[in-house]
Design an enzyme around this catalytic site. Structure first.
Site, PDB file in Angstrom:
ATOM      1  N   ASN A 198       0.846  -1.199   0.000  1.00 29.47           N
ATOM      2  CA  ASN A 198       0.000   0.000   0.000  1.00 29.47           C
ATOM      3  C   ASN A 198       0.874   1.239   0.000  1.00 29.47           C
ATOM      4  O   ASN A 198       1.699   1.396   0.899  1.00 29.47           O
ATOM      5  CB  ASN A 198      -0.910   0.023   1.241  1.00 29.47           C
ATOM      6  CG  ASN A 198      -2.016  -0.993   1.173  1.00 29.47           C
ATOM      7  OD1 ASN A 198      -2.518  -1.307   0.109  1.00 29.47           O
ATOM      8  ND2 ASN A 198      -2.402  -1.525   2.321  1.00 29.47           N
ATOM      9  N   ASP A 205      10.297   0.983   3.040  1.00 31.54           N
ATOM     10  CA  ASP A 205       9.000   0.459   3.491  1.00 31.54           C
ATOM     11  C   ASP A 205       9.150  -0.996   3.929  1.00 31.54           C
ATOM     12  O   ASP A 205       8.337  -1.847   3.597  1.00 31.54           O
ATOM     13  CB  ASP A 205       7.945   0.593   2.393  1.00 31.54           C
ATOM     14  CG  ASP A 205       6.531   0.322   2.916  1.00 31.54           C
ATOM     15  OD1 ASP A 205       6.283   0.604   4.103  1.00 31.54           O
ATOM     16  OD2 ASP A 205       5.683  -0.172   2.148  1.00 31.54           O
TER      17      ASP A 205
END
Length: 237
Positions: A75, A102
């Protein structure tokens, strides 16, 4: 959805004069919201609105879902090849201020079940540097620009104390790399406890030889010091 959320945040920041950093830019259109950062690769001030790209959106495209499936679910989602190219160009132009990983080391079992059930995110920390050095070899950016985007700018942007540069008095956080023959990323090379990587099977030419954290050698020629523990990051007031 990505553009709408980013543009909403930018409009709020402009209305109230707020400092804003947009994480995980993933579309070409979002880049229209960012001012060119004239100091992207030099000491200086940042614009009030800055942005970040993460490895997943710089390396993969939606065509990779056919082979990597939910292993690359994240995401925001990975987009088209045109979006990836726009993000790569933005690295050189000074539109993107820093590169993030991330890092999300889900267990492999958590990444099963298709797009609706699989967890979002992937482990990207260990092979982030060699991945960006591969982009350097491909002419996407220079070694110097990569260092600014992955080390100098994150430290400056978030006011990290005594890190991000090779300077007297700073913490000795150093990675030594070597360029040589092609090698294939195999599972036995993965240090993360989750034991998998979406980059398994990829070819690289750069290797990490030594990693130094706070002046302590934690990785050297394939050997890891499992007993060493890092220090808390401090921030300037």
């Amino acid at each position: 959805a990505c553009y709408n959320s980013s543009s909403f945040a930018v409009n709020l920041a402009k209305t109230y004069g707020t400092r804003l950093h947009i994480a995980h830019l993933s579309t070409a259109r979002e880049l229209e919201l960012l001012p060119v950062n004239a100091n992207a690769f030099h000491d200086g001030t940042f614009p009030r609105i800055t942005g970040e790209a993460v490895l997943a959106h710089l390396l993969f495209t939606n065509n990779d879902y056919a082979t990597r499936k939910a292993l690359i679910k994240c995401n925001p989602s990975i987009k088209a090849a045109t979006d990836r190219e726009a993000l790569r160009q933005a690295l050189r132009k000074g539109l993107i201020t820093c590169i993030g990983t991330d890092h999300a080391p889900h267990q492999l079992s958590d990444k099963q079940g298709g797009c609706t059930k699989a967890a979002s995110g992937m482990p990207m920390l260990q092979f982030s540097l060699v991945s960006m050095l591969r982009l350097v070899d491909e002419g996407v950016l220079t070694v110097g620009q990569m260092v600014w985007l992955m080390s100098h700018n994150p430290a400056r942007l978030f006011s990290v104390k005594d890190r991000g540069f090779l300077r007297p008095g700073y913490k000795a956080d150093i990675t030594i790399v070597k360029r040589g023959a092609l090698w294939t990323l195999k599972e036995n090379l993965i240090q993360s406890k989750c034991g998998w990587s979406p980059l398994t099977g990829e070819l690289f030419r750069w290797r990490v030889i030594t990693t130094i954290c706070n002046g302590h050698t934690v990785f050297d020629e394939g050997k890891m010091d499992d007993d060493y523990r890092g220090e808390a990051v401090e921030f300037e007031h």
